[in-house]
Design a protein around this motif. Structure first.
Motif, PDB file in Angstrom:
ATOM      1  N   LEU A  28       0.835  -1.205   0.000  1.00 29.82           N
ATOM      2  CA  LEU A  28       0.000   0.000   0.000  1.00 29.82           C
ATOM      3  C   LEU A  28       0.870   1.256   0.000  1.00 29.82           C
ATOM      4  O   LEU A  28       0.572   2.230  -0.673  1.00 29.82           O
ATOM      5  CB  LEU A  28      -0.938   0.000   1.209  1.00 29.82           C
ATOM      6  CG  LEU A  28      -2.084  -1.011   1.157  1.00 29.82           C
ATOM      7  CD1 LEU A  28      -2.834  -1.027   2.479  1.00 29.82           C
ATOM      8  CD2 LEU A  28      -3.037  -0.687   0.029  1.00 29.82           C
ATOM      9  N   ALA A  29       1.967   1.216   0.755  1.00 31.33           N
ATOM     10  CA  ALA A  29       2.865   2.365   0.818  1.00 31.33           C
ATOM     11  C   ALA A  29       3.541   2.625  -0.520  1.00 31.33           C
ATOM     12  O   ALA A  29       3.883   3.754  -0.848  1.00 31.33           O
ATOM     13  CB  ALA A  29       3.924   2.142   1.893  1.00 31.33           C
ATOM     14  N   GLU A  30       3.718   1.569  -1.320  1.00 36.36           N
ATOM     15  CA  GLU A  30       4.357   1.714  -2.631  1.00 36.36           C
ATOM     16  C   GLU A  30       3.364   2.121  -3.722  1.00 36.36           C
ATOM     17  O   GLU A  30       3.761   2.341  -4.852  1.00 36.36           O
ATOM     18  CB  GLU A  30       5.045   0.411  -3.033  1.00 36.36           C
ATOM     19  CG  GLU A  30       6.272   0.099  -2.188  1.00 36.36           C
ATOM     20  CD  GLU A  30       6.828  -1.282  -2.437  1.00 36.36           C
ATOM     21  OE1 GLU A  30       8.042  -1.449  -2.258  1.00 36.36           O
ATOM     22  OE2 GLU A  30       6.059  -2.193  -2.788  1.00 36.36           O
ATOM     23  N   GLY A  31       2.069   2.183  -3.381  1.00 37.60           N
ATOM     24  CA  GLY A  31       1.104   2.705  -4.335  1.00 37.60           C
ATOM     25  C   GLY A  31      -0.046   1.784  -4.718  1.00 37.60           C
ATOM     26  O   GLY A  31      -0.911   2.191  -5.482  1.00 37.60           O
ATOM     27  N   ARG A  32      -0.065   0.532  -4.215  1.00 38.12           N
ATOM     28  CA  ARG A  32      -1.181  -0.355  -4.556  1.00 38.12           C
ATOM     29  C   ARG A  32      -2.458   0.174  -3.910  1.00 38.12           C
ATOM     30  O   ARG A  32      -2.442   0.668  -2.791  1.00 38.12           O
ATOM     31  CB  ARG A  32      -0.899  -1.786  -4.057  1.00 38.12           C
ATOM     32  CG  ARG A  32      -1.996  -2.758  -4.377  1.00 38.12           C
ATOM     33  CD  ARG A  32      -1.632  -4.195  -3.993  1.00 38.12           C
ATOM     34  NE  ARG A  32      -0.962  -4.310  -2.707  1.00 38.12           N
ATOM     35  CZ  ARG A  32      -1.586  -4.331  -1.527  1.00 38.12           C
ATOM     36  NH1 ARG A  32      -2.892  -4.239  -1.457  1.00 38.12           N
ATOM     37  NH2 ARG A  32      -0.890  -4.443  -0.413  1.00 38.12           N
ATOM     38  N   ARG A  33      -3.592   0.087  -4.624  1.00 38.50           N
ATOM     39  CA  ARG A  33      -4.844   0.654  -4.116  1.00 38.50           C
ATOM     40  C   ARG A  33      -5.951  -0.360  -3.896  1.00 38.50           C
ATOM     41  O   ARG A  33      -7.024   0.011  -3.427  1.00 38.50           O
ATOM     42  CB  ARG A  33      -5.351   1.732  -5.079  1.00 38.50           C
ATOM     43  CG  ARG A  33      -4.466   2.948  -5.095  1.00 38.50           C
ATOM     44  CD  ARG A  33      -5.183   4.103  -5.704  1.00 38.50           C
ATOM     45  NE  ARG A  33      -4.382   5.310  -5.638  1.00 38.50           N
ATOM     46  CZ  ARG A  33      -4.791   6.472  -6.085  1.00 38.50           C
ATOM     47  NH1 ARG A  33      -5.969   6.597  -6.645  1.00 38.50           N
ATOM     48  NH2 ARG A  33      -4.008   7.530  -5.989  1.00 38.50           N
ATOM     49  N   ILE A  34      -5.738  -1.613  -4.266  1.00 35.02           N
ATOM     50  CA  ILE A  34      -6.754  -2.635  -4.039  1.00 35.02           C
ATOM     51  C   ILE A  34      -6.126  -3.753  -3.204  1.00 35.02           C
ATOM     52  O   ILE A  34      -4.898  -3.851  -3.134  1.00 35.02           O
ATOM     53  CB  ILE A  34      -7.331  -3.186  -5.365  1.00 35.02           C
ATOM     54  CG1 ILE A  34      -6.257  -3.843  -6.210  1.00 35.02           C
ATOM     55  CG2 ILE A  34      -8.040  -2.091  -6.143  1.00 35.02           C
ATOM     56  CD1 ILE A  34      -6.796  -4.542  -7.449  1.00 35.02           C
ATOM     57  N   PRO A  35      -6.943  -4.597  -2.562  1.00 27.81           N
ATOM     58  CA  PRO A  35      -6.389  -5.671  -1.733  1.00 27.81           C
ATOM     59  C   PRO A  35      -5.497  -6.620  -2.534  1.00 27.81           C
ATOM     60  O   PRO A  35      -5.728  -6.855  -3.719  1.00 27.81           O
ATOM     61  CB  PRO A  35      -7.635  -6.408  -1.223  1.00 27.81           C
ATOM     62  CG  PRO A  35      -8.744  -5.434  -1.367  1.00 27.81           C
ATOM     63  CD  PRO A  35      -8.403  -4.549  -2.514  1.00 27.81           C
ATOM     64  N   THR A  36      -4.488  -7.185  -1.882  1.00 29.61           N
ATOM     65  CA  THR A  36      -3.532  -8.067  -2.548  1.00 29.61           C
ATOM     66  C   THR A  36      -4.217  -9.255  -3.201  1.00 29.61           C
ATOM     67  O   THR A  36      -3.852  -9.657  -4.308  1.00 29.61           O
ATOM     68  CB  THR A  36      -2.501  -8.596  -1.534  1.00 29.61           C
ATOM     69  OG1 THR A  36      -1.992  -7.495  -0.790  1.00 29.61           O
ATOM     70  CG2 THR A  36      -1.355  -9.286  -2.235  1.00 29.61           C
ATOM     71  N   GLU A  37      -5.218  -9.834  -2.537  1.00 27.53           N
ATOM     72  CA  GLU A  37      -5.884 -11.022  -3.095  1.00 27.53           C
ATOM     73  C   GLU A  37      -6.663 -10.707  -4.371  1.00 27.53           C
ATOM     74  O   GLU A  37      -6.917 -11.588  -5.181  1.00 27.53           O
ATOM     75  CB  GLU A  37      -6.790 -11.700  -2.068  1.00 27.53           C
ATOM     76  CG  GLU A  37      -7.832 -10.822  -1.410  1.00 27.53           C
ATOM     77  CD  GLU A  37      -7.336 -10.073  -0.184  1.00 27.53           C
ATOM     78  OE1 GLU A  37      -8.148  -9.337   0.399  1.00 27.53           O
ATOM     79  OE2 GLU A  37      -6.155 -10.205   0.193  1.00 27.53           O
ATOM     80  N   LYS A  38      -7.020  -9.450  -4.578  1.00 31.21           N
ATOM     81  CA  LYS A  38      -7.712  -9.053  -5.810  1.00 31.21           C
ATOM     82  C   LYS A  38      -6.739  -8.541  -6.868  1.00 31.21           C
ATOM     83  O   LYS A  38      -7.084  -8.459  -8.042  1.00 31.21           O
ATOM     84  CB  LYS A  38      -8.740  -7.952  -5.512  1.00 31.21           C
ATOM     85  CG  LYS A  38      -9.907  -8.432  -4.696  1.00 31.21           C
ATOM     86  CD  LYS A  38     -10.909  -7.327  -4.496  1.00 31.21           C
ATOM     87  CE  LYS A  38     -12.084  -7.818  -3.664  1.00 31.21           C
ATOM     88  NZ  LYS A  38     -13.069  -6.756  -3.453  1.00 31.21           N
ATOM     89  N   ALA A  39      -5.519  -8.185  -6.454  1.00 37.42           N
ATOM     90  CA  ALA A  39      -4.535  -7.603  -7.368  1.00 37.42           C
ATOM     91  C   ALA A  39      -3.920  -8.685  -8.264  1.00 37.42           C
ATOM     92  O   ALA A  39      -4.081  -9.877  -8.033  1.00 37.42           O
ATOM     93  CB  ALA A  39      -3.446  -6.893  -6.574  1.00 37.42           C
ATOM     94  N   VAL A  40      -3.222  -8.228  -9.301  1.00 42.55           N
ATOM     95  CA  VAL A  40      -2.605  -9.119 -10.285  1.00 42.55           C
ATOM     96  C   VAL A  40      -1.098  -8.851 -10.306  1.00 42.55           C
ATOM     97  O   VAL A  40      -0.650  -7.745 -10.000  1.00 42.55           O
ATOM     98  CB  VAL A  40      -3.253  -8.917 -11.673  1.00 42.55           C
ATOM     99  CG1 VAL A  40      -2.974  -7.540 -12.213  1.00 42.55           C
ATOM    100  CG2 VAL A  40      -2.798  -9.964 -12.649  1.00 42.55           C
ATOM    101  N   GLU A  41      -0.323  -9.875 -10.645  1.00 47.56           N
ATOM    102  CA  GLU A  41       1.126  -9.746 -10.610  1.00 47.56           C
ATOM    103  C   GLU A  41       1.652  -9.005 -11.838  1.00 47.56           C
ATOM    104  O   GLU A  41       1.427  -9.430 -12.970  1.00 47.56           O
ATOM    105  CB  GLU A  41       1.745 -11.148 -10.541  1.00 47.56           C
ATOM    106  CG  GLU A  41       3.234 -11.144 -10.349  1.00 47.56           C
ATOM    107  CD  GLU A  41       3.789 -12.542 -10.165  1.00 47.56           C
ATOM    108  OE1 GLU A  41       4.916 -12.775 -10.626  1.00 47.56           O
ATOM    109  OE2 GLU A  41       3.101 -13.390  -9.583  1.00 47.56           O
ATOM    110  N   ASN A  42       2.361  -7.921 -11.590  1.00 44.92           N
ATOM    111  CA  ASN A  42       3.034  -7.123 -12.626  1.00 44.92           C
ATOM    112  C   ASN A  42       2.191  -6.855 -13.878  1.00 44.92           C
ATOM    113  O   ASN A  42       2.538  -7.311 -14.964  1.00 44.92           O
ATOM    114  CB  ASN A  42       4.356  -7.790 -13.020  1.00 44.92           C
ATOM    115  CG  ASN A  42       5.331  -7.830 -11.874  1.00 44.92           C
ATOM    116  OD1 ASN A  42       5.355  -6.934 -11.035  1.00 44.92           O
ATOM    117  ND2 ASN A  42       6.129  -8.873 -11.811  1.00 44.92           N
ATOM    118  N   PRO A  43       1.098  -6.111 -13.753  1.00 40.29           N
ATOM    119  CA  PRO A  43       0.304  -5.778 -14.941  1.00 40.29           C
ATOM    120  C   PRO A  43       1.007  -4.717 -15.790  1.00 40.29           C
ATOM    121  O   PRO A  43       1.843  -3.968 -15.284  1.00 40.29           O
ATOM    122  CB  PRO A  43      -0.989  -5.214 -14.346  1.00 40.29           C
ATOM    123  CG  PRO A  43      -0.539  -4.617 -13.055  1.00 40.29           C
ATOM    124  CD  PRO A  43       0.556  -5.509 -12.544  1.00 40.29           C
TER     125      PRO A  43
END
Length: 141
Positions: A28-43
């Motif tokens: 989250l501190a690096e800029g992700r805005r959605i939960p990890t389980e919903k996120a995708v690897e290196n889009p």
């Protein structure tokens, strides 16, 4: 400056989606805005654009970098602008009523892209064939 125009159809009023927002490898501190389980690897920006274009959204790419992205590689470069509202202020599509809706949808659809399924599918089928061969050898012994 985006709020200087009242017209929702102006490109300045489109929402921005950076790949870092939906990257499961980021915190989250690096800029992700959605939960990890919903996120995708290196889009990539191209994948985000492809998914949103297929969904019928008005999209365009910009050659910009997210301020928190320290890696300057071409892979991490770019942002996608998406039109969520029409000129009259109504939503372009009912399923996209917020930035988060757009980001979650993109993160769900990127793994289903042909470019992603062919890469992972080829590796999985190859490993399954290898396992099958090993099992048959064990049965012969």
């Amino acid at each position: 400056m985006a709020h200087l125009t009242k017209n929702h159809a102006d490109k300045e009023r489109f929402i921005c989606v950076y790949p870092i927002y939906i990257n499961s490898k980021k915190t989250l501190a690096e800029g992700r805005r959605i939960p990890t389980e919903k996120a995708v690897e290196n889009p990539s920006c191209a994948e985000i654009r492809d998914v949103l274009t297929a969904a019928g959204m008005n999209v365009y790419l910009e050659n910009k970098m997210h301020p928190r992205e320290w890696n300057r590689d071409v892979q991490f470069r770019g942002r996608v602008r998406v039109q969520v509202k029409q000129e009259d202020g109504s939503f372009c599509q009912d399923k996209f009523t917020s930035r988060k809706d757009v980001m979650v949808y993109v993160a769900e659809m990127i793994p289903k892209l042909k470019t992603r399924t062919q890469k992972t599918g080829g590796g999985e089928s190859g490993s399954q064939q290898g396992d099958g061969g090993k099992k048959s050898k064990k049965k012969k012994k």
